[in-house]
Design an enzyme around this catalytic site. Structure first.
Site, PDB file in Angstrom:
ATOM      1  CB  THR A 218      -0.915   0.020   1.234  1.00 16.51           C
ATOM      2  OG1 THR A 218      -1.584   1.276   1.332  1.00 16.51           O
ATOM      3  CG2 THR A 218      -0.116  -0.179   2.519  1.00 16.51           C
ATOM      4  CG  ASP A 219      -1.121   4.920  -1.109  1.00 12.76           C
ATOM      5  OD1 ASP A 219      -1.701   4.302  -0.188  1.00 12.76           O
ATOM      6  OD2 ASP A 219      -1.711   5.738  -1.844  1.00 12.76           O
ATOM      7  CD  GLU A 220      -3.504   3.559   4.269  1.00 13.99           C
ATOM      8  OE1 GLU A 220      -3.410   3.681   5.507  1.00 13.99           O
ATOM      9  OE2 GLU A 220      -4.528   3.143   3.708  1.00 13.99           O
TER      10      GLU A 220
ATOM     11  CE1 TYR B 286      -3.240  -2.444   5.610  1.00 12.77           C
ATOM     12  CE2 TYR B 286      -3.495  -0.103   5.135  1.00 12.77           C
ATOM     13  CZ  TYR B 286      -3.338  -1.401   4.705  1.00 12.77           C
ATOM     14  OH  TYR B 286      -3.280  -1.677   3.360  1.00 12.77           O
TER      15      TYR B 286
ATOM     16  CE  LYS C 288       0.202  -4.701   2.981  1.00 17.07           C
ATOM     17  NZ  LYS C 288       0.041  -6.087   2.435  1.00 17.07           N
TER      18      LYS C 288
END
Length: 353
Positions: free
Chosen positions: A132-134, A158, A162
């Site tokens: 994810t870009d997060e 989260y 990741k």
């Protein structure tokens, strides 16, 4: 044969369906069927010998080893993850278990399988990790978009889980030589999206006449990627990606959340008008969540330059397709939101591996 983890979830199911539309290469689909895993997403594959569904947990090393031994996949596409920020704030333990420990288990099983292959098999094998870009943190209004070299600065349980899984994948390549690739994608949207996320939640609530809750001032900016474009990017990475490389995948669609909500209301006003008036009357601003990142933006030039991939959908075409799909599949939405589906899972899949 490829092994897909989390292939009954939103992105995973779309990938499995997309893969089998364009290829006869079979898929072994391993999914734990937690709250967002939904076999109804794969109903069109019932009886299709190319799709082998296995109910199980990526943390179960014995099961994962058995799948590698029985099916000898040439590639792994790893979607399985806990993925909702709000849930991670209230229950981070599940995110560490699945996203970190589960990825470790899968990497070790893949490494054992890969080491037993002949030279040609080793060269052809791929382990693709979907992230994810997060993991990159939050951007200011004038900051450049995330590139693959951006420092990791995760801000939620989260995104931290990741980020940890991304580092494990990188380490297994550099330490053991496992041929891995990683993609960091922006916000996906499209069919089969579990109705706790922004777009499907707004559609479901609007049609039910419920408030449309918008965090804070609604000016949090995200890049939006139609899910079948994401699927085509992963296929490109599997076919042409360089082992050890990371590819950012985005839709070139930076938009604030409130604009997304306004767009959805306008489409619903057009396609399913409400006698009570525009759906915008239902917009309700609520207290922002803790640590809410302000802006994400993906620079997807590397995957275009090196692999020739660009998204096929604009936001305008993709969001219209999405709203039309939800309007045509209200039974699906009602079922996944009901207790009946969870009861059916418990009855039919409890204890299976």
């Amino acid at each position: 044969m490829i092994l897909v983890t989390g292939g009954a979830g939103f992105i995973g199911a779309n990938f499995v369906l997309d893969w089998l539309r364009g290829s006869d290469e079979p898929v072994v689909n391993l999914d734990a069927l937690t709250y967002a895993g939904n076999l109804e997403n794969l109903a069109s594959l019932e009886g299709d010998a190319r799709h082998i569904f296995v109910h199980g947990d990526i943390c179960d090393r014995e099961l994962v080893d058995r799948l590698f031994a029985e099916h000898r996949p040439r590639a792994v596409v790893h979607f399985a993850a806990e993925s909702h920020v709000d849930r991670s704030i209230h229950g981070p333990g599940d995110f560490i278990r699945t996203n970190v420990n589960g990825t470790f288990t899968l990497l070790e099983a893949a490494r054992g399988h890969w080491m037993g292959l002949d030279a040609d098999g080793k060269a052809a094998f791929r382990f693709h990790h979907v992230s994810t870009d997060e993991v990159y943190g939050s951007l200011g209004p004038g900051d450049p978009a995330f590139t693959e070299t951006k420092t990791y600065e995760p801000n939620s349980p989260y995104s931290a889980s990741k980020a940890a899984s991304d580092h494990l994948v990188r380490a297994w390549h550099h330490t053991y030589g496992l041929p891995v690739t990683t993609s960091n994608c922006s916000n996906n949207y499209g069919p089969y999206h579990f109705p706790e996320k922004l777009i499907p939640l707004m559609i479901a609530n609007a049609l039910a006449g419920k408030p449309l809750p918008v965090y804070g001032d609604g000016q949090q900016i995200r890049d939006w990627l139609y899910v079948t474009d994401h699927c085509s990017a992963i296929r490109a990475i599997l076919q042409k990606g360089t082992p050890g490389e990371v590819y950012n995948v985005g839709g070139w669609n930076e938009k604030p959340n409130i604009e997304i909500v306004h767009t959805l209301c306008a489409l619903l006003d057009e396609l399913r008008p409400d006698a009570a008036g525009s759906y915008r009357r239902l917009i309700t601003y609520v207290t922002d969540r803790p640590g809410h990142d302000r802006r994400y933006a993906i620079d997807a030039r590397k995957i275009e330059r090196e692999l020739g991939w660009r998204p096929a959908e604009t936001f305008e075409t993709g969001i219209r397709k999405t709203v039309e799909w939800y309007l045509a599949n209200q039974d699906w939405v009602a079922h996944v939101q009901s207790g009946a589906y969870r009861d059916w899972l418990d009855k039919n899949y409890a204890g299976r591996g």
